[in-house]
Design a protein around this motif. Structure first.
Motif, PDB file in Angstrom:
ATOM      1  N   GLY A  96       0.836  -1.200   0.000  1.00  0.00           N
ATOM      2  CA  GLY A  96       0.000   0.000   0.000  1.00  0.00           C
ATOM      3  C   GLY A  96       0.873   1.252   0.000  1.00  0.00           C
ATOM      4  O   GLY A  96       2.106   1.182  -0.160  1.00  0.00           O
ATOM      5  N   GLY A  97       0.246   2.384   0.222  1.00  0.00           N
ATOM      6  CA  GLY A  97       0.972   3.649   0.243  1.00  0.00           C
ATOM      7  C   GLY A  97       2.119   3.635   1.248  1.00  0.00           C
ATOM      8  O   GLY A  97       3.167   4.258   1.004  1.00  0.00           O
ATOM      9  N   SER A  98       1.944   2.915   2.342  1.00  0.00           N
ATOM     10  CA  SER A  98       3.005   2.886   3.357  1.00  0.00           C
ATOM     11  C   SER A  98       4.280   2.258   2.797  1.00  0.00           C
ATOM     12  O   SER A  98       5.384   2.741   3.057  1.00  0.00           O
ATOM     13  CB  SER A  98       2.536   2.100   4.588  1.00  0.00           C
ATOM     14  OG  SER A  98       1.428   2.747   5.174  1.00  0.00           O
ATOM     15  N   ALA A  99       4.128   1.189   2.013  1.00  0.00           N
ATOM     16  CA  ALA A  99       5.308   0.530   1.435  1.00  0.00           C
ATOM     17  C   ALA A  99       5.941   1.416   0.364  1.00  0.00           C
ATOM     18  O   ALA A  99       7.173   1.545   0.293  1.00  0.00           O
ATOM     19  CB  ALA A  99       4.908  -0.818   0.845  1.00  0.00           C
ATOM     20  N   PRO A 141       1.423  -0.742  -6.443  1.00  0.00           N
ATOM     21  CA  PRO A 141       0.454  -0.508  -5.363  1.00  0.00           C
ATOM     22  C   PRO A 141      -0.456  -1.724  -5.170  1.00  0.00           C
ATOM     23  O   PRO A 141      -0.885  -2.335  -6.151  1.00  0.00           O
ATOM     24  CB  PRO A 141      -0.365   0.684  -5.881  1.00  0.00           C
ATOM     25  CG  PRO A 141      -0.278   0.582  -7.371  1.00  0.00           C
ATOM     26  CD  PRO A 141       1.073  -0.014  -7.687  1.00  0.00           C
ATOM     27  N   THR A 142      -0.748  -2.052  -3.905  1.00  0.00           N
ATOM     28  CA  THR A 142      -1.659  -3.180  -3.644  1.00  0.00           C
ATOM     29  C   THR A 142      -2.901  -2.724  -2.882  1.00  0.00           C
ATOM     30  O   THR A 142      -3.696  -3.538  -2.450  1.00  0.00           O
ATOM     31  CB  THR A 142      -0.941  -4.304  -2.871  1.00  0.00           C
ATOM     32  OG1 THR A 142      -0.610  -3.821  -1.560  1.00  0.00           O
ATOM     33  CG2 THR A 142       0.313  -4.762  -3.590  1.00  0.00           C
ATOM     34  N   THR A 143      -3.032  -1.412  -2.668  1.00  0.00           N
ATOM     35  CA  THR A 143      -4.295  -0.842  -2.210  1.00  0.00           C
ATOM     36  C   THR A 143      -4.714   0.162  -3.290  1.00  0.00           C
ATOM     37  O   THR A 143      -3.864   0.618  -4.066  1.00  0.00           O
ATOM     38  CB  THR A 143      -4.149  -0.064  -0.880  1.00  0.00           C
ATOM     39  OG1 THR A 143      -3.157   0.964  -1.051  1.00  0.00           O
ATOM     40  CG2 THR A 143      -3.741  -0.971   0.274  1.00  0.00           C
ATOM     41  N   ALA A 144      -5.997   0.508  -3.306  1.00  0.00           N
ATOM     42  CA  ALA A 144      -6.466   1.496  -4.285  1.00  0.00           C
ATOM     43  C   ALA A 144      -6.841   2.756  -3.528  1.00  0.00           C
ATOM     44  O   ALA A 144      -7.995   2.938  -3.161  1.00  0.00           O
ATOM     45  CB  ALA A 144      -7.647   0.944  -5.067  1.00  0.00           C
ATOM     46  N   VAL A 150       2.471   7.289  -8.332  1.00  0.00           N
ATOM     47  CA  VAL A 150       2.747   8.322  -9.340  1.00  0.00           C
ATOM     48  C   VAL A 150       3.108   9.680  -8.737  1.00  0.00           C
ATOM     49  O   VAL A 150       3.345  10.637  -9.480  1.00  0.00           O
ATOM     50  CB  VAL A 150       1.540   8.522 -10.309  1.00  0.00           C
ATOM     51  CG1 VAL A 150       1.360   7.306 -11.201  1.00  0.00           C
ATOM     52  CG2 VAL A 150       0.263   8.843  -9.559  1.00  0.00           C
ATOM     53  N   THR A 151       3.139   9.785  -7.426  1.00  0.00           N
ATOM     54  CA  THR A 151       3.383  11.112  -6.838  1.00  0.00           C
ATOM     55  C   THR A 151       4.840  11.289  -6.396  1.00  0.00           C
ATOM     56  O   THR A 151       5.596  10.324  -6.276  1.00  0.00           O
ATOM     57  CB  THR A 151       2.467  11.398  -5.622  1.00  0.00           C
ATOM     58  OG1 THR A 151       2.876  10.579  -4.520  1.00  0.00           O
ATOM     59  CG2 THR A 151       1.015  11.161  -5.948  1.00  0.00           C
ATOM     60  N   SER A 152       5.169  12.542  -6.103  1.00  0.00           N
ATOM     61  CA  SER A 152       6.538  12.885  -5.716  1.00  0.00           C
ATOM     62  C   SER A 152       6.659  13.028  -4.193  1.00  0.00           C
ATOM     63  O   SER A 152       7.643  13.534  -3.693  1.00  0.00           O
ATOM     64  CB  SER A 152       6.919  14.207  -6.366  1.00  0.00           C
ATOM     65  OG  SER A 152       5.986  15.198  -5.970  1.00  0.00           O
ATOM     66  N   LEU A 185      -7.121  -7.783  -4.690  1.00  0.00           N
ATOM     67  CA  LEU A 185      -8.273  -8.629  -4.334  1.00  0.00           C
ATOM     68  C   LEU A 185      -8.300  -8.980  -2.850  1.00  0.00           C
ATOM     69  O   LEU A 185      -9.366  -9.188  -2.273  1.00  0.00           O
ATOM     70  CB  LEU A 185      -8.254  -9.926  -5.158  1.00  0.00           C
ATOM     71  CG  LEU A 185      -8.621  -9.816  -6.642  1.00  0.00           C
ATOM     72  CD1 LEU A 185      -8.346 -11.128  -7.370  1.00  0.00           C
ATOM     73  CD2 LEU A 185     -10.083  -9.421  -6.822  1.00  0.00           C
ATOM     74  N   SER A 186      -7.124  -9.065  -2.230  1.00  0.00           N
ATOM     75  CA  SER A 186      -7.061  -9.510  -0.827  1.00  0.00           C
ATOM     76  C   SER A 186      -7.252  -8.380   0.189  1.00  0.00           C
ATOM     77  O   SER A 186      -7.207  -8.616   1.397  1.00  0.00           O
ATOM     78  CB  SER A 186      -5.703 -10.194  -0.579  1.00  0.00           C
ATOM     79  OG  SER A 186      -4.655  -9.371  -1.053  1.00  0.00           O
ATOM     80  N   VAL A 187      -7.458  -7.153  -0.264  1.00  0.00           N
ATOM     81  CA  VAL A 187      -7.615  -6.041   0.697  1.00  0.00           C
ATOM     82  C   VAL A 187      -8.946  -6.220   1.452  1.00  0.00           C
ATOM     83  O   VAL A 187      -9.999  -6.357   0.825  1.00  0.00           O
ATOM     84  CB  VAL A 187      -7.603  -4.667  -0.019  1.00  0.00           C
ATOM     85  CG1 VAL A 187      -7.748  -3.533   0.997  1.00  0.00           C
ATOM     86  CG2 VAL A 187      -6.324  -4.488  -0.820  1.00  0.00           C
TER      87      VAL A 187
HETATM   88  P1  NAD Z   1      -1.184   0.954   4.025  1.00  0.00           P
HETATM   89  O1  NAD Z   1      -0.156   0.857   2.986  1.00  0.00           O
HETATM   90  O2  NAD Z   1      -0.779   1.401   5.383  1.00  0.00           O
HETATM   91  O3  NAD Z   1      -1.956  -0.429   4.111  1.00  0.00           O
HETATM   92  C1  NAD Z   1      -3.001  -0.605   5.043  1.00  0.00           C
HETATM   93  C2  NAD Z   1      -3.002  -2.053   5.512  1.00  0.00           C
HETATM   94  O4  NAD Z   1      -3.388  -2.885   4.430  1.00  0.00           O
HETATM   95  C3  NAD Z   1      -1.633  -2.543   5.964  1.00  0.00           C
HETATM   96  O5  NAD Z   1      -1.778  -3.346   7.095  1.00  0.00           O
HETATM   97  C4  NAD Z   1      -1.146  -3.351   4.762  1.00  0.00           C
HETATM   98  O6  NAD Z   1      -0.236  -4.334   5.139  1.00  0.00           O
HETATM   99  C5  NAD Z   1      -2.450  -3.932   4.248  1.00  0.00           C
HETATM  100  N1  NAD Z   1      -2.466  -4.274   2.819  1.00  0.00           N
HETATM  101  C6  NAD Z   1      -1.940  -3.567   1.792  1.00  0.00           C
HETATM  102  N2  NAD Z   1      -2.225  -4.181   0.624  1.00  0.00           N
HETATM  103  C7  NAD Z   1      -2.929  -5.294   0.933  1.00  0.00           C
HETATM  104  C8  NAD Z   1      -3.501  -6.338   0.143  1.00  0.00           C
HETATM  105  N3  NAD Z   1      -3.471  -6.333  -1.195  1.00  0.00           N
HETATM  106  N4  NAD Z   1      -4.141  -7.346   0.800  1.00  0.00           N
HETATM  107  C9  NAD Z   1      -4.252  -7.347   2.144  1.00  0.00           C
HETATM  108  N5  NAD Z   1      -3.738  -6.386   2.937  1.00  0.00           N
HETATM  109  C10 NAD Z   1      -3.085  -5.369   2.323  1.00  0.00           C
HETATM  110  O7  NAD Z   1      -2.413   1.889   3.577  1.00  0.00           O
HETATM  111  P2  NAD Z   1      -2.543   2.955   2.417  1.00  0.00           P
HETATM  112  O8  NAD Z   1      -3.796   3.676   2.703  1.00  0.00           O
HETATM  113  O9  NAD Z   1      -2.354   2.363   1.090  1.00  0.00           O
HETATM  114  O10 NAD Z   1      -1.311   3.935   2.684  1.00  0.00           O
HETATM  115  C11 NAD Z   1      -1.345   4.830   3.767  1.00  0.00           C
HETATM  116  C12 NAD Z   1      -0.089   5.675   3.825  1.00  0.00           C
HETATM  117  O11 NAD Z   1       0.101   6.374   2.582  1.00  0.00           O
HETATM  118  C13 NAD Z   1      -0.200   6.738   4.909  1.00  0.00           C
HETATM  119  O12 NAD Z   1       1.022   6.876   5.592  1.00  0.00           O
HETATM  120  C14 NAD Z   1      -0.548   7.986   4.130  1.00  0.00           C
HETATM  121  O13 NAD Z   1      -0.193   9.171   4.803  1.00  0.00           O
HETATM  122  C15 NAD Z   1       0.257   7.774   2.867  1.00  0.00           C
HETATM  123  N6  NAD Z   1      -0.189   8.523   1.693  1.00  0.00           N
HETATM  124  C16 NAD Z   1       0.750   8.835   0.767  1.00  0.00           C
HETATM  125  C17 NAD Z   1       0.428   9.541  -0.384  1.00  0.00           C
HETATM  126  C18 NAD Z   1       1.489   9.879  -1.387  1.00  0.00           C
HETATM  127  O14 NAD Z   1       1.224  10.533  -2.385  1.00  0.00           O
HETATM  128  N7  NAD Z   1       2.703   9.465  -1.174  1.00  0.00           N
HETATM  129  C19 NAD Z   1      -0.907   9.929  -0.605  1.00  0.00           C
HETATM  130  C20 NAD Z   1      -1.860   9.587   0.350  1.00  0.00           C
HETATM  131  C21 NAD Z   1      -1.500   8.869   1.485  1.00  0.00           C
END
Ligand code: NAD
Length: 409
Positions: A96-99, A141-144, A150-152, A185-187
């Motif tokens: 997800g965004g965290s990774a 990305p694995t979350t939507a 695509v961001t900086s 799919l697994s989210v």
């Molecule tokens: P996340 O990456 O924290 O993921 C949320 C949870 O979902 C985690 O426990 C993760 O392990 C799990 N997960 C992720 N993909 C999965 C999958 N396919 N199947 C099952 N579980 C999955 O959440 P997020 O919302 O994607 O990212 C949040 C972070 O991104 C925050 O720190 C936020 O501030 C940041 N963010 C960044 C930008 C940017 O442009 N860089 C924009 C918005 C938010």
């Protein structure tokens, strides 16, 4: 008038579609990378990511799986150590965004040294600019939701002060965004709902973002000015994203494990919204979410989504037409009301309806905010000058408190 502003659209090369992840070998070779380094979460290792990568590439790659949700600076610095100790020459970030955010800063620290705080703006850090290019990075990305592929920007949490801060530079934008809806799919439903609201907030805030000229370096007048705010390309992207979210978010939450069309629609929406806000900026929902991020147990998508309907209402007088259009795109219907004011309220209510349908957190009260917190939170919000610069309506303490109160339940 079309053509009266010189804007510049920035985006990484992108590849999208079911099965796109299988193109990894081709893509790694295409960017000239000999030894990729994987940055991901423990969850993805458990879900068999290493085997999948071995199948595609034909060999094992070194990895670090210490990514935290809403990553701390400490975790990112640990990841940078692991990447520096490898002799890898590019990063593959899966999650997800965290990774993806973790990988951006890992890349920065491993390339130029230093700590997270060196690159964070004062008062929390030294405000050092990102010195130059970093190693190639493939973002999967694995979350939507975040559009981080695509961001900086990369967001980290500073635990000592309990705040979230961003590091932003064109050099941090990934080399390739590789988007495969199958990986989403697994989210689980709650994360699907939260991240979906993140994408919707990006789309709406970038759609209504106020144009203004910013400089690359505010203290250096010799730097060329940069246009921020919405313009025809970001508007088109945001409109499509809002439409897709209206069509697919409910399905992705309820049938997400099998409904690949809904997952594809949502991943496309978050990607388009990322391209849009990554070029135009965001606004008050993001600024007012910052005081929530560190202090309350709330995810990024939850925080901005709770505020979104009230923020749309607050900003409506700056552009009633766009507020109405948000409702029309989301529902696929014309506004049934007569006045611009009523249409703006209708659009905000349609967002609330969607949130109710997907069992989204009902308001600030539900995450522990009480009225006594609001003044301090509003004052903190006003410090987010970069985010507020593109908000279409001027913001003061009373305005922020109005939004918070309206978003309580
Ligand atoms: P996340 O990456 O924290 O993921 C949320 C949870 O979902 C985690 O426990 C993760 O392990 C799990 N997960 C992720 N993909 C999965 C999958 N396919 N199947 C099952 N579980 C999955 O959440 P997020 O919302 O994607 O990212 C949040 C972070 O991104 C925050 O720190 C936020 O501030 C940041 N963010 C960044 C930008 C940017 O442009 N860089 C924009 C918005 C938010």
């Amino acid at each position: 008038m079309i053509g009266d502003t010189i804007w510049e659209f920035r985006s990484p090369r992108s590849k999208f579609g079911v099965g796109a992840f299988n193109e990894l070998k081709f893509e790694i070779e295409r960017i000239g990378c000999k030894k990729p380094f994987l940055i991901t979460t423990k969850g993805w290792i458990k879900r068999g990511l290493l085997d999948r990568i071995r199948e595609i590439l034909g060999f094992d790659i070194p990895y670090w799986d210490g990514v935290e949700p809403e990553p701390s600076a400490e975790s990112v610095e640990e990841g940078a150590k692991a990447f520096s100790q490898s002799d890898a020459d590019c990063i593959l970030a899966v999650g997800g965004g965290s990774a993806l955010d973790t990988a951006k800063i890992v890349n920065l620290l491993a390339t130029y040294g230093g700590t997270v705080r060196d690159y964070v703006a004062p008062p929390y850090g030294n405000g050092k600019p990102v010195p130059g290019p970093v190693k190639p990075m493939i973002a999967v990305p694995t979350t939507a939701g975040t559009g981080s592929e695509v961001t900086s920007v990369a967001v980290v949490t500073l635990k000592a002060e309990n705040v979230k801060v961003g590091i932003s530079s064109d050099y941090l934008r990934p080399t390739l965004a590789l988007l495969d809806p199958e990986l989403t799919l697994s989210v689980p439903p709650k994360i699907t709902a939260d991240t979906g609201m993140d994408a919707l907030t990006h789309a709406v805030e970038s759609y209504i973002a106020k144009p203004y000229w910013a400089r690359e370096k505010p203290d250096d007048p010799s730097k060329r000015p940069v246009y921020v705010g919405s313009y025809p390309v970001t508007e088109a992207l945001a409109e499509k994203a809002i439409e897709l979210i209206g069509k697919y978010l409910r399905r992705a939450v309820y049938w997400g494990q099998t409904d690949i069309e809904a997952r594809s629609g949502m991943l496309l929406a978050s990607y388009l919204a990322g391209l849009s806000f990554g070029n135009s900026g965001v606004g008050l929902a993001h600024a007012a979410s910052y005081p929530l991020g560190g202090r309350f147990k709330v995810s990024h998508g939850e925080a901005v989504g709770i505020l979104l309907p009230a923020v749309l209402e607050y900003n409506a007088p700056a552009n009633y037409q766009k507020a109405k259009r948000v409702g029309e795109l989301l529902t696929g219907t014309n506004c049934p009301e007569r006045t611009p004011e009523d249409c703006a309220k209708w659009a905000a209510d349609e967002i609330r309806k969607l949130q109710k349908d997907i069992k989204f957190t009902p308001g600030l009260e539900a995450v522990g905010v009480v009225e006594e917190d609001l003044i301090e939170m509003a004052e903190e919000t006003l410090k987010q000058k970069r985010l507020l610069a593109t908000n279409p309506r001027p913001v003061d303490v009373e305005g922020v408190i109005w939004v918070y109160k309206r978003a309580m339940r």
